[in-house]
Write an enzyme that holds these catalytic residues in place. Structure first.
Site, short mmCIF file in Angstrom:
data_model
loop_
_atom_site.label_atom_id
_atom_site.label_comp_id
_atom_site.label_asym_id
_atom_site.label_seq_id
_atom_site.Cartn_x
_atom_site.Cartn_y
_atom_site.Cartn_z
N LYS A 22 -4.32 2.15 -2.73
CA LYS A 22 -2.84 2.78 -2.24
C LYS A 22 -1.91 1.88 -2.78
CE LYS A 22 -1.14 2.38 1.93
NZ LYS A 22 0.12 1.62 2.06
N ASN A 23 -2.05 0.69 -2.42
CA ASN A 23 -0.81 -0.33 -2.89
C ASN A 23 -0.70 -0.72 -4.32
OD1 ASN A 23 -0.53 -0.55 -0.04
ND2 ASN A 23 -1.31 -2.40 0.40
N ARG A 92 7.29 5.17 3.66
CA ARG A 92 8.04 4.08 3.86
C ARG A 92 8.26 3.20 2.59
NH1 ARG A 92 8.03 -1.18 3.50
NH2 ARG A 92 10.09 -1.80 4.22
N CYS A 116 9.10 0.76 11.01
CA CYS A 116 7.63 1.57 10.75
C CYS A 116 6.83 0.87 11.82
CB CYS A 116 7.06 1.33 9.32
SG CYS A 116 6.14 -0.04 9.32
N ARG A 121 10.92 -3.51 9.17
CA ARG A 121 10.57 -3.72 7.60
C ARG A 121 11.86 -4.04 6.92
NH1 ARG A 121 4.99 -1.88 6.85
NH2 ARG A 121 5.25 -2.61 4.82
N PRO A 122 12.31 -5.23 6.93
CA PRO A 122 13.58 -5.45 6.38
C PRO A 122 13.22 -5.53 4.94
CG PRO A 122 12.47 -7.54 6.93
CD PRO A 122 11.85 -6.54 7.57
N ILE A 123 14.62 -5.03 3.88
CA ILE A 123 14.49 -5.08 2.74
C ILE A 123 15.50 -5.99 2.03
CG2 ILE A 123 13.34 -2.79 2.47
CD1 ILE A 123 16.43 -1.89 1.90
N ASP A 124 16.19 -7.15 2.72
CA ASP A 124 17.09 -7.91 2.31
C ASP A 124 16.54 -8.62 0.99
OD1 ASP A 124 14.96 -9.01 4.12
OD2 ASP A 124 16.24 -10.76 3.98
N LEU A 125 15.19 -9.04 0.75
CA LEU A 125 14.81 -9.74 -0.57
C LEU A 125 14.73 -8.95 -1.74
CD1 LEU A 125 11.81 -11.76 1.17
CD2 LEU A 125 14.15 -12.39 0.57
N ASP A 309 -3.75 -6.35 6.08
CA ASP A 309 -4.22 -5.17 6.29
C ASP A 309 -5.69 -5.25 6.81
OD1 ASP A 309 -1.70 -4.22 5.32
OD2 ASP A 309 -2.43 -3.80 3.38
N ARG A 401 -2.89 8.13 5.33
CA ARG A 401 -2.03 7.58 4.25
C ARG A 401 -2.61 6.51 3.51
NH1 ARG A 401 1.17 4.25 6.92
NH2 ARG A 401 1.75 3.73 4.85
#
Ligand code: UD1
Length: 423
Positions: A22-23, A92, A116, A121-125, A309, A401
Protein backbone atom coordinates in the site's frame (compact mmCIF):
# COMPACT_ATOMS: atom_id res chain seq x y z
CA UNK A 1 -23.03 -4.90 9.49
CA UNK A 2 -20.35 -7.14 8.00
CA UNK A 3 -18.00 -8.72 10.52
CA UNK A 4 -15.00 -11.02 10.38
CA UNK A 5 -15.28 -14.21 12.42
CA UNK A 6 -12.12 -15.99 13.48
CA UNK A 7 -11.94 -19.37 15.16
CA UNK A 8 -8.79 -19.25 17.28
CA UNK A 9 -6.53 -21.84 18.84
CA UNK A 10 -5.71 -23.61 15.57
CA UNK A 11 -2.15 -23.76 14.26
CA UNK A 12 -1.54 -22.11 10.85
CA UNK A 13 -0.02 -23.96 7.91
CA UNK A 14 0.49 -23.00 4.30
CA UNK A 15 2.03 -20.48 1.99
CA UNK A 16 0.98 -17.37 0.14
CA UNK A 17 2.32 -14.60 -2.03
CA UNK A 18 2.10 -11.30 -0.21
CA UNK A 19 0.09 -8.51 -1.92
CA UNK A 20 1.66 -5.36 -3.35
CA UNK A 21 2.57 -2.69 -0.81
CA UNK A 22 0.00 0.00 0.00
CA UNK A 23 2.63 2.52 1.00
CA UNK A 24 4.43 1.99 -2.28
CA UNK A 25 1.50 2.01 -4.68
CA UNK A 26 -0.01 5.28 -3.40
CA UNK A 27 2.99 7.52 -4.22
CA UNK A 28 3.50 5.59 -7.48
CA UNK A 29 -0.05 6.39 -8.56
CA UNK A 30 0.50 10.05 -7.67
CA UNK A 31 3.78 10.00 -9.65
CA UNK A 32 1.95 8.98 -12.84
CA UNK A 33 0.73 12.62 -12.99
CA UNK A 34 4.28 13.68 -13.88
CA UNK A 35 4.22 11.85 -17.21
CA UNK A 36 2.66 13.11 -20.40
CA UNK A 37 2.31 9.49 -21.53
CA UNK A 38 0.94 6.19 -20.31
CA UNK A 39 2.34 4.64 -17.14
CA UNK A 40 1.86 1.01 -16.17
CA UNK A 41 1.81 -0.19 -12.57
CA UNK A 42 1.70 -3.96 -12.01
CA UNK A 43 0.86 -5.92 -8.86
CA UNK A 44 -1.48 -3.20 -7.59
CA UNK A 45 -3.23 -4.42 -4.44
CA UNK A 46 -7.04 -4.26 -4.43
CA UNK A 47 -7.36 -1.76 -1.59
CA UNK A 48 -9.94 0.93 -0.91
CA UNK A 49 -7.09 3.48 -0.78
CA UNK A 50 -6.07 2.43 -4.31
CA UNK A 51 -9.67 2.83 -5.55
CA UNK A 52 -9.75 6.29 -3.93
CA UNK A 53 -6.46 7.25 -5.66
CA UNK A 54 -7.78 6.09 -9.04
CA UNK A 55 -10.93 8.17 -8.49
CA UNK A 56 -8.72 11.21 -7.84
CA UNK A 57 -6.69 10.56 -11.01
CA UNK A 58 -9.89 10.27 -13.08
CA UNK A 59 -11.27 13.47 -11.55
CA UNK A 60 -8.06 15.27 -12.51
CA UNK A 61 -8.60 14.23 -16.13
CA UNK A 62 -6.35 11.15 -16.45
CA UNK A 63 -7.54 8.09 -18.25
CA UNK A 64 -7.30 5.01 -16.04
CA UNK A 65 -7.55 1.41 -17.20
CA UNK A 66 -7.48 -1.59 -14.89
CA UNK A 67 -6.89 -5.14 -16.07
CA UNK A 68 -6.50 -7.64 -13.23
CA UNK A 69 -3.89 -6.20 -10.89
CA UNK A 70 -2.33 -3.97 -13.58
CA UNK A 71 -3.29 -0.31 -13.72
CA UNK A 72 -2.47 1.94 -16.68
CA UNK A 73 -2.72 5.70 -16.17
CA UNK A 74 -2.45 8.19 -19.00
CA UNK A 75 -1.89 11.66 -17.57
CA UNK A 76 -1.53 13.28 -21.00
CA UNK A 77 -5.07 14.61 -20.58
CA UNK A 78 -4.50 16.02 -17.07
CA UNK A 79 -6.55 19.23 -16.77
CA UNK A 80 -7.79 19.82 -13.18
CA UNK A 81 -5.49 20.86 -10.35
CA UNK A 82 -7.94 20.74 -7.43
CA UNK A 83 -9.00 17.70 -5.46
CA UNK A 84 -12.54 18.08 -4.10
CA UNK A 85 -13.28 17.49 -0.44
CA UNK A 86 -15.26 14.28 -0.94
CA UNK A 87 -12.28 12.62 -2.69
CA UNK A 88 -9.82 13.99 -0.12
CA UNK A 89 -11.87 12.49 2.71
CA UNK A 90 -11.77 9.06 1.08
CA UNK A 91 -8.00 8.85 1.57
CA UNK A 92 -5.81 10.63 4.09
CA UNK A 93 -2.63 10.20 2.06
CA UNK A 94 -4.00 12.33 -0.79
CA UNK A 95 -1.58 15.12 0.22
CA UNK A 96 0.92 13.18 -1.93
CA UNK A 97 -0.83 14.60 -5.03
CA UNK A 98 0.30 18.15 -4.16
CA UNK A 99 3.88 17.76 -5.42
CA UNK A 100 3.06 16.15 -8.80
CA UNK A 101 0.18 18.56 -9.53
CA UNK A 102 2.41 21.51 -8.83
CA UNK A 103 5.12 20.00 -11.03
CA UNK A 104 2.80 19.38 -13.98
CA UNK A 105 0.37 22.32 -13.81
CA UNK A 106 2.10 24.89 -11.59
CA UNK A 107 -0.95 24.85 -9.32
CA UNK A 108 -2.54 22.54 -6.81
CA UNK A 109 -5.42 22.87 -4.40
CA UNK A 110 -7.07 20.67 -1.80
CA UNK A 111 -8.73 20.84 1.59
CA UNK A 112 -6.65 19.84 4.60
CA UNK A 113 -6.14 16.13 5.00
CA UNK A 114 -6.82 16.69 8.73
CA UNK A 115 -6.13 14.31 11.58
CA UNK A 116 -6.77 10.61 11.42
CA UNK A 117 -7.22 7.63 13.67
CA UNK A 118 -3.55 7.84 14.69
CA UNK A 119 -3.81 11.41 16.01
CA UNK A 120 -2.89 14.72 14.35
CA UNK A 121 -1.12 14.28 10.98
CA UNK A 122 0.71 17.58 10.35
CA UNK A 123 1.85 18.42 6.80
CA UNK A 124 4.15 21.33 7.68
CA UNK A 125 7.22 19.53 6.31
CA UNK A 126 5.49 18.85 2.98
CA UNK A 127 4.60 22.54 2.67
CA UNK A 128 8.06 23.74 3.76
CA UNK A 129 9.64 21.58 1.06
CA UNK A 130 7.29 22.93 -1.62
CA UNK A 131 8.00 26.51 -0.48
CA UNK A 132 11.73 25.83 -0.68
CA UNK A 133 11.19 24.80 -4.31
CA UNK A 134 9.66 28.20 -5.02
CA UNK A 135 5.98 27.48 -4.58
CA UNK A 136 3.70 29.95 -2.90
CA UNK A 137 1.54 28.17 -0.40
CA UNK A 138 -1.59 29.80 0.97
CA UNK A 139 -3.42 28.18 3.80
CA UNK A 140 -7.03 29.31 4.25
CA UNK A 141 -9.97 27.94 6.18
CA UNK A 142 -11.22 26.26 3.01
CA UNK A 143 -7.93 24.52 2.26
CA UNK A 144 -4.50 24.78 0.69
CA UNK A 145 -3.42 26.40 -2.56
CA UNK A 146 0.04 26.00 -4.03
CA UNK A 147 1.22 27.95 -7.06
CA UNK A 148 4.55 28.36 -8.82
CA UNK A 149 5.38 29.95 -12.15
CA UNK A 150 8.57 27.90 -12.21
CA UNK A 151 9.86 25.54 -9.55
CA UNK A 152 13.58 25.92 -8.85
CA UNK A 153 16.01 23.38 -7.42
CA UNK A 154 16.86 23.94 -3.79
CA UNK A 155 18.48 22.46 -0.67
CA UNK A 156 15.76 21.01 1.53
CA UNK A 157 16.70 19.93 5.05
CA UNK A 158 13.86 18.00 6.67
CA UNK A 159 13.72 18.41 10.44
CA UNK A 160 12.61 14.77 10.67
CA UNK A 161 12.67 12.02 8.05
CA UNK A 162 9.00 12.12 7.06
CA UNK A 163 8.15 9.53 4.41
CA UNK A 164 5.39 11.59 2.80
CA UNK A 165 7.35 14.87 2.84
CA UNK A 166 10.38 13.15 1.26
CA UNK A 167 8.15 11.73 -1.48
CA UNK A 168 6.35 15.03 -2.12
CA UNK A 169 9.67 16.87 -2.35
CA UNK A 170 11.09 14.28 -4.77
CA UNK A 171 7.98 14.42 -6.96
CA UNK A 172 7.87 18.22 -7.18
CA UNK A 173 11.63 18.50 -7.69
CA UNK A 174 11.54 16.37 -10.87
CA UNK A 175 10.05 19.39 -12.70
CA UNK A 176 12.20 22.09 -11.07
CA UNK A 177 14.87 24.05 -12.86
CA UNK A 178 18.20 22.91 -11.40
CA UNK A 179 19.28 20.48 -8.72
CA UNK A 180 17.43 19.71 -5.47
CA UNK A 181 19.05 18.04 -2.49
CA UNK A 182 16.84 16.54 0.20
CA UNK A 183 18.76 16.14 3.48
CA UNK A 184 17.55 13.90 6.32
CA UNK A 185 15.35 12.12 3.79
CA UNK A 186 13.33 9.09 4.90
CA UNK A 187 15.08 5.85 3.87
CA UNK A 188 12.06 3.54 3.53
CA UNK A 189 12.14 0.92 0.73
CA UNK A 190 8.98 2.54 -0.71
CA UNK A 191 11.09 5.62 -1.47
CA UNK A 192 13.61 3.49 -3.35
CA UNK A 193 10.76 2.07 -5.42
CA UNK A 194 9.48 5.57 -6.12
CA UNK A 195 12.96 6.54 -7.32
CA UNK A 196 13.05 3.47 -9.62
CA UNK A 197 9.69 4.44 -11.12
CA UNK A 198 10.69 8.09 -11.59
CA UNK A 199 13.85 6.95 -13.36
CA UNK A 200 11.78 4.73 -15.66
CA UNK A 201 9.86 7.93 -16.51
CA UNK A 202 13.13 9.65 -17.43
CA UNK A 203 13.76 11.59 -14.21
CA UNK A 204 17.25 12.02 -12.80
CA UNK A 205 16.93 10.99 -9.14
CA UNK A 206 19.66 9.47 -6.96
CA UNK A 207 20.31 8.53 -3.37
CA UNK A 208 16.95 7.00 -2.34
CA UNK A 209 17.54 4.56 0.52
CA UNK A 210 20.13 6.94 2.01
CA UNK A 211 19.42 10.16 3.88
CA UNK A 212 20.47 12.40 1.00
CA UNK A 213 18.44 12.37 -2.21
CA UNK A 214 19.42 14.42 -5.24
CA UNK A 215 17.04 15.33 -8.05
CA UNK A 216 18.12 17.06 -11.25
CA UNK A 217 14.87 18.64 -12.45
CA UNK A 218 13.56 18.73 -16.02
CA UNK A 219 12.91 22.50 -15.91
CA UNK A 220 9.18 22.09 -16.42
CA UNK A 221 9.20 19.49 -19.20
CA UNK A 222 6.80 16.62 -18.37
CA UNK A 223 8.35 13.19 -17.92
CA UNK A 224 7.45 10.17 -20.07
CA UNK A 225 5.18 7.38 -18.89
CA UNK A 226 6.95 4.75 -16.77
CA UNK A 227 6.62 1.15 -15.65
CA UNK A 228 6.90 -0.54 -12.28
CA UNK A 229 5.89 -3.68 -10.40
CA UNK A 230 4.80 -2.86 -6.86
CA UNK A 231 6.97 -4.63 -4.28
CA UNK A 232 5.52 -7.01 -1.70
CA UNK A 233 4.03 -5.35 1.37
CA UNK A 234 6.44 -5.69 4.31
CA UNK A 235 3.76 -4.67 6.81
CA UNK A 236 1.25 -7.23 5.54
CA UNK A 237 4.06 -9.81 5.76
CA UNK A 238 4.84 -8.69 9.33
CA UNK A 239 1.14 -9.09 10.17
CA UNK A 240 0.99 -12.67 8.87
CA UNK A 241 4.24 -13.59 10.62
CA UNK A 242 2.64 -12.24 13.81
CA UNK A 243 -0.43 -14.39 13.11
CA UNK A 244 1.70 -17.54 12.96
CA UNK A 245 3.64 -16.45 16.04
CA UNK A 246 0.35 -16.07 17.94
CA UNK A 247 -1.34 -19.26 16.71
CA UNK A 248 1.70 -21.51 16.18
CA UNK A 249 2.33 -23.70 13.13
CA UNK A 250 4.48 -23.08 10.06
CA UNK A 251 3.89 -20.60 7.24
CA UNK A 252 5.84 -19.48 4.20
CA UNK A 253 5.41 -16.00 2.70
CA UNK A 254 6.57 -15.30 -0.84
CA UNK A 255 7.29 -12.09 -2.70
CA UNK A 256 8.76 -10.09 0.18
CA UNK A 257 12.28 -8.87 0.81
CA UNK A 258 13.55 -10.51 3.99
CA UNK A 259 15.97 -7.64 4.71
CA UNK A 260 13.07 -5.18 4.91
CA UNK A 261 11.49 -7.38 7.58
CA UNK A 262 14.54 -7.94 9.76
CA UNK A 263 13.51 -5.66 12.68
CA UNK A 264 10.24 -7.61 12.96
CA UNK A 265 11.66 -11.09 12.37
CA UNK A 266 14.41 -10.43 14.94
CA UNK A 267 11.75 -9.73 17.60
CA UNK A 268 9.70 -12.80 16.69
CA UNK A 269 12.86 -14.95 16.71
CA UNK A 270 13.80 -13.59 20.14
CA UNK A 271 10.30 -14.54 21.31
CA UNK A 272 10.97 -18.16 20.33
CA UNK A 273 9.89 -18.49 16.68
CA UNK A 274 12.14 -20.06 14.09
CA UNK A 275 12.42 -17.60 11.21
CA UNK A 276 14.25 -18.48 7.99
CA UNK A 277 14.62 -16.86 4.60
CA UNK A 278 15.57 -18.05 1.13
CA UNK A 279 15.41 -15.84 -1.96
CA UNK A 280 12.19 -13.86 -1.70
CA UNK A 281 10.60 -16.33 0.73
CA UNK A 282 10.37 -16.16 4.48
CA UNK A 283 9.16 -18.98 6.73
CA UNK A 284 8.14 -18.85 10.36
CA UNK A 285 7.69 -21.89 12.55
CA UNK A 286 6.44 -22.03 16.11
CA UNK A 287 5.55 -25.04 18.22
CA UNK A 288 2.02 -24.28 19.51
CA UNK A 289 2.75 -26.35 22.64
CA UNK A 290 5.56 -23.98 23.72
CA UNK A 291 4.67 -20.45 24.84
CA UNK A 292 6.49 -17.44 23.42
CA UNK A 293 8.91 -15.49 25.63
CA UNK A 294 8.87 -11.76 26.35
CA UNK A 295 11.47 -9.75 24.41
CA UNK A 296 13.65 -6.68 24.89
CA UNK A 297 11.88 -3.30 24.54
CA UNK A 298 10.35 -2.70 21.11
CA UNK A 299 10.80 0.95 20.09
CA UNK A 300 9.27 2.18 16.86
CA UNK A 301 11.52 4.30 14.65
CA UNK A 302 11.95 5.43 11.05
CA UNK A 303 13.36 2.78 8.67
CA UNK A 304 15.52 0.76 9.21
CA UNK A 305 14.16 0.76 12.78
CA UNK A 306 11.15 -1.20 13.99
CA UNK A 307 8.15 -0.01 11.89
CA UNK A 308 5.33 1.74 13.72
CA UNK A 309 2.91 -0.06 11.39
CA UNK A 310 4.02 -3.43 12.80
CA UNK A 311 3.75 -2.37 16.46
CA UNK A 312 0.13 -3.44 16.97
CA UNK A 313 0.32 -6.86 15.21
CA UNK A 314 3.54 -7.80 17.03
CA UNK A 315 2.10 -6.60 20.36
CA UNK A 316 -0.95 -8.81 19.78
CA UNK A 317 1.27 -11.85 19.25
CA UNK A 318 3.14 -11.23 22.53
CA UNK A 319 0.03 -11.03 24.74
CA UNK A 320 0.55 -14.67 25.77
CA UNK A 321 4.37 -14.58 25.97
CA UNK A 322 5.95 -15.49 29.31
CA UNK A 323 7.13 -12.30 31.00
CA UNK A 324 6.71 -8.59 30.30
CA UNK A 325 7.53 -6.74 27.06
CA UNK A 326 7.75 -2.96 26.83
CA UNK A 327 6.67 -1.11 23.67
CA UNK A 328 7.59 2.52 23.02
CA UNK A 329 5.62 4.19 20.20
CA UNK A 330 7.77 7.05 18.97
CA UNK A 331 6.03 7.88 15.69
CA UNK A 332 2.34 8.57 16.32
CA UNK A 333 0.50 9.78 19.42
CA UNK A 334 -2.69 7.68 19.19
CA UNK A 335 -1.43 4.32 18.15
CA UNK A 336 -2.61 2.25 21.10
CA UNK A 337 -6.31 2.07 20.32
CA UNK A 338 -6.14 -1.70 19.84
CA UNK A 339 -5.12 -2.14 23.49
CA UNK A 340 -8.63 -1.75 24.97
CA UNK A 341 -9.84 -4.37 22.48
CA UNK A 342 -7.01 -6.76 23.41
CA UNK A 343 -7.96 -6.28 27.08
CA UNK A 344 -11.46 -7.53 26.22
CA UNK A 345 -9.75 -10.81 25.33
CA UNK A 346 -8.00 -10.98 28.70
CA UNK A 347 -4.70 -9.30 27.75
CA UNK A 348 -2.81 -7.56 30.56
CA UNK A 349 -1.42 -4.35 29.06
CA UNK A 350 -0.63 -1.13 30.91
CA UNK A 351 0.01 2.14 29.15
CA UNK A 352 1.48 5.47 30.07
CA UNK A 353 1.93 8.00 27.28
CA UNK A 354 4.07 6.44 24.59
CA UNK A 355 4.87 3.34 26.63
CA UNK A 356 2.85 0.13 26.82
CA UNK A 357 3.87 -2.86 28.92
CA UNK A 358 2.45 -6.22 27.92
CA UNK A 359 2.45 -8.74 30.77
CA UNK A 360 1.93 -12.13 29.17
CA UNK A 361 -1.16 -14.07 30.26
CA UNK A 362 -1.70 -17.83 29.96
CA UNK A 363 -4.26 -17.49 27.17
CA UNK A 364 -6.58 -15.02 25.45
CA UNK A 365 -10.29 -15.74 25.09
CA UNK A 366 -12.60 -14.89 22.17
CA UNK A 367 -14.51 -11.60 22.22
CA UNK A 368 -16.49 -9.19 20.04
CA UNK A 369 -13.94 -6.60 18.91
CA UNK A 370 -13.95 -3.27 17.07
CA UNK A 371 -11.18 -2.20 14.69
CA UNK A 372 -10.45 1.52 15.20
CA UNK A 373 -7.63 1.86 12.67
CA UNK A 374 -5.90 -0.15 9.95
CA UNK A 375 -2.99 -1.88 11.72
CA UNK A 376 -4.74 -1.95 15.09
CA UNK A 377 -7.60 -3.77 13.34
CA UNK A 378 -5.20 -6.30 11.81
CA UNK A 379 -3.71 -6.82 15.28
CA UNK A 380 -7.13 -7.98 16.50
CA UNK A 381 -7.07 -10.72 13.86
CA UNK A 382 -3.60 -11.74 15.11
CA UNK A 383 -4.87 -11.98 18.70
CA UNK A 384 -8.08 -13.79 17.67
CA UNK A 385 -6.10 -16.49 15.84
CA UNK A 386 -4.22 -17.28 19.05
CA UNK A 387 -7.26 -17.03 21.36
CA UNK A 388 -9.65 -19.76 22.50
CA UNK A 389 -13.05 -19.68 20.79
CA UNK A 390 -14.59 -17.64 17.99
CA UNK A 391 -14.00 -13.89 17.94
CA UNK A 392 -15.88 -11.35 15.85
CA UNK A 393 -14.19 -8.23 14.47
CA UNK A 394 -16.22 -5.18 13.41
CA UNK A 395 -14.99 -2.04 11.64
CA UNK A 396 -13.65 -3.90 8.60
CA UNK A 397 -13.48 -0.71 6.51
CA UNK A 398 -10.31 0.23 8.37
CA UNK A 399 -8.68 -3.14 7.65
CA UNK A 400 -9.64 -3.02 3.95
CA UNK A 401 -7.57 0.14 3.52
CA UNK A 402 -4.46 -2.02 3.76
CA UNK A 403 -5.34 -5.70 3.38
CA UNK A 404 -6.76 -6.63 -0.02
CA UNK A 405 -8.43 -9.85 1.13
CA UNK A 406 -7.71 -10.92 4.68
CA UNK A 407 -10.15 -13.85 4.52
CA UNK A 408 -8.53 -15.25 1.36
CA UNK A 409 -5.03 -14.90 2.81
CA UNK A 410 -5.81 -16.35 6.24
CA UNK A 411 -7.72 -19.22 4.60
CA UNK A 412 -4.61 -19.95 2.49
CA UNK A 413 -2.79 -20.27 5.82
CA UNK A 414 -5.42 -22.80 6.97
CA UNK A 415 -7.13 -20.47 9.44
CA UNK A 416 -10.85 -20.85 10.14
CA UNK A 417 -12.21 -17.43 9.17
CA UNK A 418 -15.38 -16.22 7.49
CA UNK A 419 -17.33 -13.05 6.88
CA UNK A 420 -20.90 -12.76 8.15
CA UNK A 421 -23.58 -10.12 8.48
CA UNK A 422 -24.14 -9.33 12.16
CA UNK A 423 -26.66 -7.07 13.88
C1 UD1 B 1 3.92 6.88 6.16
C2 UD1 B 1 3.10 5.63 5.95
C3 UD1 B 1 2.52 5.13 7.27
C4 UD1 B 1 3.63 4.98 8.30
C5 UD1 B 1 4.46 6.25 8.41
C6 UD1 B 1 5.67 6.10 9.32
C7 UD1 B 1 2.26 5.98 3.69
C8 UD1 B 1 1.09 6.18 2.80
N1 UD1 B 1 2.02 5.93 5.01
O1 UD1 B 1 3.02 7.88 6.63
O2 UD1 B 1 1.88 3.89 7.05
O3 UD1 B 1 3.04 4.69 9.56
O4 UD1 B 1 4.94 6.63 7.11
O5 UD1 B 1 6.46 5.05 8.90
O6 UD1 B 1 3.38 5.79 3.24
N2 UD1 B 1 5.32 14.73 10.53
C9 UD1 B 1 5.33 16.07 10.82
N3 UD1 B 1 5.13 16.97 9.80
C10 UD1 B 1 4.92 16.56 8.52
C11 UD1 B 1 4.92 15.19 8.22
C12 UD1 B 1 5.11 14.28 9.25
O7 UD1 B 1 5.50 16.47 11.97
O8 UD1 B 1 4.76 17.42 7.64
C13 UD1 B 1 5.53 13.74 11.61
C14 UD1 B 1 4.32 12.83 11.82
O9 UD1 B 1 3.36 13.42 12.68
C15 UD1 B 1 4.94 11.59 12.41
C16 UD1 B 1 6.33 11.54 11.75
O10 UD1 B 1 6.55 12.83 11.21
O11 UD1 B 1 5.12 11.75 13.81
C17 UD1 B 1 6.44 10.52 10.64
O12 UD1 B 1 5.40 10.72 9.71
P1 UD1 B 1 5.59 10.42 8.17
O13 UD1 B 1 6.86 9.67 7.96
O14 UD1 B 1 5.38 11.67 7.39
O15 UD1 B 1 4.38 9.43 7.89
P2 UD1 B 1 3.47 9.42 6.61
O16 UD1 B 1 4.27 9.70 5.39
O17 UD1 B 1 2.24 10.21 6.87
Amino acid sequence: MEALNIQGGKALRGELTVQGAKNSVLPLLAATLLGSGRSVIRNCPGLTDVTASLDILRHLGCSVETVGDTVAVDAGTLRACEIPEALMRAMRSSVIFLGPLLARLGMAGMCYPGGCELGPRPIDLHLEALRALGSEVSEGTDGLRCAAVCLRGSDIALSLPSVGATENAMLAATAAKGVTTIQNAAREPEIVQLQDFLRSMGADVRGAGTSVITVRGSGGRPLDGGEVTVMGDRIVAATYLSCAAAAGGEICLKGVDYCQLSPVSAILAEAGCLVRSKGDEITLKRDPALPLKAVRPVRTAPYPGFPTDAQAPVMASLCTARGATMFVENMFSSRYRHIDELRKMGADIRTEGRVAVVCGVERLHAAALEAHDLRGGAALAVAALGAEGESTIYGLRHIRRGYADLVRDLTALDAKVYLAEKE
